[in-house]
Design a protein around this motif. Structure first.
Motif, PDB file in Angstrom:
ATOM      1  N   VAL A 331       0.083  17.637   2.753  1.00 11.77           N
ATOM      2  CA  VAL A 331      -1.482  17.127   2.271  1.00 11.77           C
ATOM      3  C   VAL A 331      -2.005  16.875   3.332  1.00 11.77           C
ATOM      4  CG1 VAL A 331      -0.422  16.542  -0.238  1.00 11.77           C
ATOM      5  CG2 VAL A 331      -0.438  14.797   1.892  1.00 11.77           C
ATOM      6  N   ASP A 332      -3.470  16.555   3.164  1.00 13.28           N
ATOM      7  CA  ASP A 332      -4.090  16.244   4.446  1.00 13.28           C
ATOM      8  C   ASP A 332      -3.998  14.748   4.791  1.00 13.28           C
ATOM      9  OD1 ASP A 332      -5.711  18.958   4.849  1.00 13.28           O
ATOM     10  OD2 ASP A 332      -5.514  18.559   2.683  1.00 13.28           O
ATOM     11  N   GLY A 333      -3.677  13.971   3.899  1.00 14.34           N
ATOM     12  CA  GLY A 333      -3.635  12.306   4.205  1.00 14.34           C
ATOM     13  C   GLY A 333      -2.890  11.795   3.189  1.00 14.34           C
ATOM     14  N   ILE A 334      -2.525  10.562   3.779  1.00 13.54           N
ATOM     15  CA  ILE A 334      -1.996   9.426   2.641  1.00 13.54           C
ATOM     16  C   ILE A 334      -2.698   8.169   2.809  1.00 13.54           C
ATOM     17  CG2 ILE A 334       0.143  10.632   2.150  1.00 13.54           C
ATOM     18  CD1 ILE A 334       1.503   8.670   4.484  1.00 13.54           C
ATOM     19  N   LEU A 335      -2.998   7.479   1.494  1.00 13.74           N
ATOM     20  CA  LEU A 335      -3.486   6.361   1.722  1.00 13.74           C
ATOM     21  C   LEU A 335      -2.344   5.178   1.437  1.00 13.74           C
ATOM     22  CD1 LEU A 335      -5.372   3.876   1.885  1.00 13.74           C
ATOM     23  CD2 LEU A 335      -6.772   4.956  -0.063  1.00 13.74           C
ATOM     24  N   LEU A 336      -1.763   4.519   2.366  1.00 11.31           N
ATOM     25  CA  LEU A 336      -0.730   3.688   2.069  1.00 11.31           C
ATOM     26  C   LEU A 336      -1.340   2.503   1.374  1.00 11.31           C
ATOM     27  CD1 LEU A 336       1.066   3.430   5.362  1.00 11.31           C
ATOM     28  CD2 LEU A 336       1.462   4.985   3.502  1.00 11.31           C
ATOM     29  N   SER A 337      -1.004   2.079  -0.138  1.00 12.98           N
ATOM     30  CA  SER A 337      -1.903   1.195  -0.824  1.00 12.98           C
ATOM     31  C   SER A 337      -0.743   0.814  -2.131  1.00 12.98           C
ATOM     32  CB  SER A 337      -3.289   2.128  -1.194  1.00 12.98           C
ATOM     33  OG  SER A 337      -3.963   1.100  -2.316  1.00 12.98           O
ATOM     34  N   ASN A 338      -1.049  -0.320  -2.637  1.00 12.93           N
ATOM     35  CA  ASN A 338      -0.382  -0.716  -3.747  1.00 12.93           C
ATOM     36  C   ASN A 338      -1.666  -0.960  -4.662  1.00 12.93           C
ATOM     37  OD1 ASN A 338      -1.212  -3.313  -3.002  1.00 12.93           O
ATOM     38  ND2 ASN A 338       0.973  -3.796  -2.471  1.00 12.93           N
ATOM     39  N   HIS A 339      -2.900  -0.360  -4.569  1.00 10.85           N
ATOM     40  CA  HIS A 339      -4.028  -0.598  -5.269  1.00 10.85           C
ATOM     41  C   HIS A 339      -4.565  -1.976  -5.396  1.00 10.85           C
ATOM     42  CE1 HIS A 339      -5.579   2.273  -8.878  1.00 10.85           C
ATOM     43  NE2 HIS A 339      -6.264   1.018  -9.056  1.00 10.85           N
ATOM     44  N   GLY A 340      -4.471  -2.603  -4.345  1.00 10.33           N
ATOM     45  CA  GLY A 340      -4.990  -3.894  -4.020  1.00 10.33           C
ATOM     46  C   GLY A 340      -4.168  -5.128  -4.809  1.00 10.33           C
ATOM     47  N   GLY A 341      -2.745  -4.613  -5.072  1.00 15.15           N
ATOM     48  CA  GLY A 341      -1.901  -5.434  -5.847  1.00 15.15           C
ATOM     49  C   GLY A 341      -1.984  -5.694  -7.383  1.00 15.15           C
ATOM     50  N   ARG A 342      -2.505  -4.435  -7.812  1.00 20.43           N
ATOM     51  CA  ARG A 342      -3.112  -4.407  -9.364  1.00 20.43           C
ATOM     52  C   ARG A 342      -1.992  -3.596 -10.079  1.00 20.43           C
ATOM     53  NH1 ARG A 342      -8.480  -5.687  -9.853  1.00 20.43           N
ATOM     54  NH2 ARG A 342      -9.121  -4.238 -11.707  1.00 20.43           N
ATOM     55  N   GLU A 345       4.223  -4.872  -9.471  1.00 25.66           N
ATOM     56  CA  GLU A 345       4.498  -6.490  -8.902  1.00 25.66           C
ATOM     57  C   GLU A 345       5.585  -6.231  -7.885  1.00 25.66           C
ATOM     58  OE1 GLU A 345       3.149  -8.803  -8.050  1.00 25.66           O
ATOM     59  OE2 GLU A 345       3.495 -10.519  -9.488  1.00 25.66           O
ATOM     60  N   TYR A 346       5.520  -6.805  -6.927  1.00 24.88           N
ATOM     61  CA  TYR A 346       6.379  -6.774  -5.650  1.00 24.88           C
ATOM     62  C   TYR A 346       6.550  -5.461  -4.860  1.00 24.88           C
ATOM     63  CZ  TYR A 346       8.312 -11.363  -6.845  1.00 24.88           C
ATOM     64  OH  TYR A 346       8.283 -12.860  -6.873  1.00 24.88           O
ATOM     65  N   ALA A 347       5.445  -4.684  -5.096  1.00 23.02           N
ATOM     66  CA  ALA A 347       5.145  -3.510  -4.344  1.00 23.02           C
ATOM     67  C   ALA A 347       4.982  -4.060  -2.967  1.00 23.02           C
ATOM     68  CB  ALA A 347       3.991  -2.811  -4.670  1.00 23.02           C
ATOM     69  N   MET A 348       5.636  -3.510  -1.769  1.00 23.88           N
ATOM     70  CA  MET A 348       5.583  -3.631  -0.438  1.00 23.88           C
ATOM     71  C   MET A 348       4.000  -3.623   0.193  1.00 23.88           C
ATOM     72  SD  MET A 348       7.644  -4.302   1.943  1.00 23.88           S
ATOM     73  CE  MET A 348       9.220  -3.692   1.844  1.00 23.88           C
ATOM     74  N   PRO A 349       3.722  -4.633   0.917  1.00 24.85           N
ATOM     75  CA  PRO A 349       2.613  -4.880   1.275  1.00 24.85           C
ATOM     76  C   PRO A 349       2.146  -3.425   2.188  1.00 24.85           C
ATOM     77  CG  PRO A 349       3.410  -6.918   1.480  1.00 24.85           C
ATOM     78  CD  PRO A 349       4.386  -6.029   1.323  1.00 24.85           C
ATOM     79  N   PRO A 350       1.112  -2.880   2.038  1.00 26.10           N
ATOM     80  CA  PRO A 350       0.843  -1.572   3.024  1.00 26.10           C
ATOM     81  C   PRO A 350       0.792  -1.716   4.466  1.00 26.10           C
ATOM     82  CG  PRO A 350      -0.853  -1.805   1.188  1.00 26.10           C
ATOM     83  CD  PRO A 350      -0.109  -3.238   1.073  1.00 26.10           C
ATOM     84  N   LEU A 351       0.655  -2.906   5.060  1.00 25.05           N
ATOM     85  CA  LEU A 351       0.740  -3.129   6.232  1.00 25.05           C
ATOM     86  C   LEU A 351       2.163  -2.994   6.675  1.00 25.05           C
ATOM     87  CD1 LEU A 351      -0.974  -3.927   9.061  1.00 25.05           C
ATOM     88  CD2 LEU A 351      -0.286  -6.153   8.242  1.00 25.05           C
ATOM     89  N   GLU A 352       3.207  -3.347   5.974  1.00 24.62           N
ATOM     90  CA  GLU A 352       4.650  -3.288   6.153  1.00 24.62           C
ATOM     91  C   GLU A 352       5.255  -1.969   6.039  1.00 24.62           C
ATOM     92  OE1 GLU A 352       6.450  -5.664   7.459  1.00 24.62           O
ATOM     93  OE2 GLU A 352       5.600  -7.554   7.064  1.00 24.62           O
ATOM     94  N   VAL A 353       4.537  -1.285   5.205  1.00 28.64           N
ATOM     95  CA  VAL A 353       4.890   0.325   4.970  1.00 28.64           C
ATOM     96  C   VAL A 353       4.571   0.977   6.132  1.00 28.64           C
ATOM     97  CG1 VAL A 353       4.740   2.275   3.505  1.00 28.64           C
ATOM     98  CG2 VAL A 353       4.676   0.099   2.199  1.00 28.64           C
ATOM     99  N   LEU A 354       3.334   0.622   6.503  1.00 25.87           N
ATOM    100  CA  LEU A 354       2.673   1.414   7.947  1.00 25.87           C
ATOM    101  C   LEU A 354       3.712   1.206   9.076  1.00 25.87           C
ATOM    102  CD1 LEU A 354       0.341   2.800   9.268  1.00 25.87           C
ATOM    103  CD2 LEU A 354      -0.835   0.668   9.525  1.00 25.87           C
ATOM    104  N   PHE A 355       3.776  -0.502   9.144  1.00 28.90           N
ATOM    105  CA  PHE A 355       4.883  -0.458  10.275  1.00 28.90           C
ATOM    106  C   PHE A 355       6.363   0.168  10.119  1.00 28.90           C
ATOM    107  CE2 PHE A 355       7.844  -3.400  12.344  1.00 28.90           C
ATOM    108  CZ  PHE A 355       7.248  -3.719  13.593  1.00 28.90           C
ATOM    109  N   GLN A 356       6.781   0.205   9.014  1.00 23.48           N
ATOM    110  CA  GLN A 356       8.079   0.811   8.843  1.00 23.48           C
ATOM    111  C   GLN A 356       8.037   2.172   9.174  1.00 23.48           C
ATOM    112  OE1 GLN A 356       9.692   0.133   5.040  1.00 23.48           O
ATOM    113  NE2 GLN A 356       9.742  -2.249   5.571  1.00 23.48           N
TER     114      GLN A 356
END
Ligand SMILES: Cc1cc2nc3c(=O)[nH]c(=O)nc-3n(C[C@H](O)[C@H](O)[C@H](O)COP(=O)(O)O)c2cc1C
Length: 470
Positions: A331-342, A345-356
């Motif tokens: 695919v052309d891109g991915i948006l690391l996101s948990n839909h703004g926490g919506r 629940e307890y989905a990993m923060p996107p910033l941590e996913v990016l770091f990992q």
């Protein structure tokens, strides 16, 4: 009875004022040009008092709710735009002028809102190793996203129902972004039609489409084809919302208002359970036969590719494994996101996913563009996450342009348009521009290319607690 159902404030308020003079309630929360903008001239019959037969009704006194009175007062007391110094200031004004039900919808996270809070807290764990003595007087934060020019490394993450906050809804974002050269991702379930949004855009302006795959394949394909015809440039397929998250703040908002008006309901012996709309204002997800919970890597990506030539970005990737799968599916891109926490629940923060992802599978960044979103409200002044994003300029690129990485913002644009309309949208872009440039200069970066992972360190301690919104 079609329009009342679509009315952003709900049908109740329309029926309450039907046939009566609603000016006192209407004027404070609608911009002066809302009628001209939304009604074709033939539908605008003129001032109520001049139309025969309705004169008696126009004098009837309508009692406004406490919430309506609060909103009207807050609209009068908004600070001048020049006194909005950061996005938190904007959020504060938005909170004061938003009707309670809109507030509940915009601010809601799922369940106990842990993911929502943690999305923001994650930024407190990343610190800088700033470099000095580098020439940064000329500092350029512009970039390309999927090959399209952007003044800043950010875009609007589509958030539905913008007209809950302002009658012109998403059009405010379109016009504000057009002037600021920022790309808008438009929701498939936006409160303004995609055609109106395209018409409001400047000829050079870039729009992306956010797509929910619904169970009605024909309707989904029609939506994609319409977007192609209208000149939308990419499809962001939302993959983190196969069902709607449990947003109790939104569901409860009607009862909060009942309570405020002294109309609380109490249990009476023998009462059966009344039917509750547990989707709240996300009921729009039931359109087109509801969301398709059977999407899969094997079927959905090839299907999407078979119906569109537009770039495909998966919105809502939440772990390294799925980022790798997305890269394998090309695919052309991915948006690391948990839909703004919506959503979960307890989905990993996107910033941590990016770091990992950068630590464990840096190769993923070679094949596609990686974006993140979620709670990027104050981070530009506190931490510039851009630095932990590895930027790649690779020859293996399928397109003849530099691959860029950018971030999406959802709520900040809703808040800005609710508080000040189009001018609010342009204002937050100018704030972000100043914050990004200042941070880059203080980090020793004259362009986004100079922002490298070495400038950032993840720490296992947290600074003094800031106040988190809720
Ligand atoms: C009120 C609201 C409505 C949203 N509607 C949608 C939607 O229709 N489709 C979608 O893919 N994401 C939707 N989102 C999620 C946003 O696209 C984005 O992922 C999220 O808002 C990012 O977090 P932020 O609001 O903290 O910036 C919505 C978010 C909010 C707050």
């Amino acid at each position: 009875m079609v329009y009342p159902k679509k009315h952003p404030g709900g049908p109740g308020i329309l029926l309450k004022y039907a046939g009566k003079d609603a000016s006192a309630a209407y004027e404070p929360i609608h911009p002066p040009d809302a009628i001209q903008q939304n009604l074709v001239p033939s539908q605008c019959l003129g001032p109520l008092a001049e139309i025969s037969g309705v004169q008696e009704m126009s004098t009837e006194v309508i009692e406004r709710t406490k919430d309506e009175i609060r909103v009207a007062q807050a609209m009068k007391e908004r600070p001048p735009l020049s006194r909005i110094l950061n996005l938190a200031d904007m959020e504060k004004v938005a909170k004061s002028v938003l009707p309670h039900s809109a507030q509940a919808f915009y601010f809601a996270g799922t369940d106990d809102e842990v993911s929502l809070r943690e999305n923001r807290r994650a930024f407190d764990r990343f610190f800088f190793h700033a470099r000095v003595m580098r020439a940064v007087r000329k500092c350029d934060p512009s970039t390309k996203i999927l090959g399209y020019d952007s003044a800043l490394p950010l875009f609007v993450s589509g958030a539905a129902q913008a007209s809950l906050g302002h009658p012109l809804g998403e059009l405010n974002i379109t016009r504000g972004c057009g002037k600021s050269n920022i790309i808008q991702m438009v929701c498939g379930f936006a409160s303004v039609s995609r055609a109106e949004i395209a018409a409001a855009a400047l000829p050079s302006q870039t729009l992306f489409l956010q797509l929910y795959r619904t169970r009605n394949e024909e309707a989904t394909v029609n939506l994609i084809q319409e977007a192609e015809r209208l000149g939308y440039k990419a499809i962001f397929l939302t993959v983190d919302a196969v069902v709607v998250g449990n947003r109790e703040r939104d569901v409860r908002s009607i009862w909060d208002l009942e309570k405020e008006e002294g109309k609380n309901r109490y249990y009476e012996e023998g009462d059966g359970e009344e039917e509750i709309n547990l989707l709240g204002k996300s009921s729009f997800a039931n359109r087109n036969d509801g969301l398709d919970a059977d999407m899969s890597w094997e079927l959905t990506i090839p299907w999407l590719r078979s119906v569109t030539k537009l770039p495909i970005i998966l919105k809502g990737i939440q772990c390294v494994q799925d980022a790798v799968l997305a890269a394998e599916m090309k695919v052309d891109g991915i948006l690391l996101s948990n839909h703004g926490g919506r959503q979960l629940e307890y989905a990993m923060p996107p910033l941590e996913v990016l770091f990992q992802l950068r630590q464990r599978r840096p190769d993923v960044f070679d094949g596609l563009e990686v974006y993140i979103d979620g709670e990027l409200l104050e981070c530009f002044s506190n931490i510039n996450f851009q630095d932990i994003i590895r930027r790649r300029y690779t020859a293996r690129n399928r397109f003849a342009f530099h691959r860029a990485t950018a971030v999406g913002l959802g709520r900040p644009f809703l808040f800005a348009l609710s508080a000040y309309g189009e001018a609010g949208v342009a204002k937050i872009v100018s704030i972000l521009q100043r914050e990004i440039v200042t941070s880059m200069q203080l980090l020793g970066a004259a362009s986004l290319r100079d922002l490298t992972p070495k400038l950032v360190e993840r720490v296992d301690w947290e600074p003094v607690k800031r106040e988190y919104k809720l």
